[in-house]
Design an enzyme around this catalytic site. Structure first.
Site, PDB file in Angstrom:
ATOM      1  N   LYS A 115       0.853  -1.189   0.000  1.00 31.75           N
ATOM      2  CA  LYS A 115       0.000   0.000   0.000  1.00 31.75           C
ATOM      3  C   LYS A 115       0.890   1.240   0.000  1.00 31.75           C
ATOM      4  O   LYS A 115       1.822   1.352   0.790  1.00 31.75           O
ATOM      5  CB  LYS A 115      -0.885  -0.016   1.256  1.00 31.75           C
ATOM      6  N   HIS A 117      -0.116   4.421   0.464  1.00 34.24           N
ATOM      7  CA  HIS A 117      -0.663   5.539   1.217  1.00 34.24           C
ATOM      8  C   HIS A 117      -1.053   5.045   2.609  1.00 34.24           C
ATOM      9  O   HIS A 117      -0.965   3.853   2.892  1.00 34.24           O
ATOM     10  CB  HIS A 117      -1.882   6.141   0.496  1.00 34.24           C
TER      11      HIS A 117
END
Length: 238
Positions: A115, A117
């Site tokens: 991921k 963010h």
């Protein structure tokens, strides 16, 4: 008991629980009979699909079987890791059941893709530390276990043991120098035990399935015994 490295098979639940688990899987439609092609290209007379533990009641009962097998095995661990994807709900359910039994342990899992963010990374949940128990459904080639081991070691923790629902107790395969797939003399479970040094616990194995089929006096379920037995004689390990 605690299974030591190098023991030929996975430590299993007691016979009564193993038979109850096989029956539960058949009644839930998770364990089916017919003709199914495996990753190794074999035609198996049975198929175990943990994705069909698809409601709260089934998942809760499954978690009970996992927890009972772990208690019976004597394996010690500090936290649970559920490898993506099937291992995520399985690990979470086992963690919940153990907490219900009075053993509250941290739980973590991984994403397939990092991921970019928020918190970022591929790991979610509690920090990986101490002796880590990997929870999965079956072990076909040990690939998922190796991937989990690498993640756990990279985080500074110790991959300690694996618990699975069903040990197929059959020969693993490998690709030789000519690119040909061939059978080897050990199962995926035995490879993880002997080569990777992890303890392995299974709720039930192929031998338990055969015992259950043999106990049926007649009907459709009992009719599958001979085909499952022939498959084990051809591909099984001791």
């Amino acid at each position: 008991m605690v299974l030591k490295q190098g023991t030929p098979g996975a430590s299993a639940n007691n016979a009564t629980d193993a038979q109850a688990f096989v029956q539960f899987c058949i009644e839930s439609g998770v364990l089916r009979f017919g003709e199914f092609k495996t990753k190794a290209g074999r035609l198996s007379p049975y198929f175990f699909n943990a994705g069909l533990f698809d409601d709260g009641a089934k998942l809760g009962r499954l978690a009970q079987f996992y927890a009972q097998a772990l208690v019976a095995s004597g394996i010690e661990f500090d936290m649970i890791f559920g490898p993506a994807y099937k291992g995520i709900p399985l690990g979470a359910a086992v963690a919940i059941e153990l907490a219900r039994m009075g053993r509250n342990v941290p739980f973590a899992y991984n994403r397939k893709e990092a991921k970019d963010h928020g918190e970022g990374g591929t790991l979610v949940g509690a920090p990986l530390k101490g002796r880590v128990l990997i929870v999965d459904d079956v072990m076909s080639a040990g690939t998922a276990a190796r991937e989990s081991i690498a993640l756990i070691k990279a985080a500074g923790a110790t991959p300690h043991a694996v618990v699975i629902a069903l040990d197929r107790q059959e020969k693993a395969t490998e690709v030789d120098e000519q690119g040909q797939v061939r059978d080897v003399d050990h199962s995926a479970v035995q490879f993880v035990q002997q080569q990777l040094g992890l303890q392995v616990c299974a709720i039930a194995g192929l031998s338990d399935l055969l015992q259950y089929l043999s106990s049926q006096s007649g009907g459709e379920i009992a009719s599958h015994r001979d085909r499952v037995m022939a498959y084990r004689q051809r591909y099984g390990v001791e």
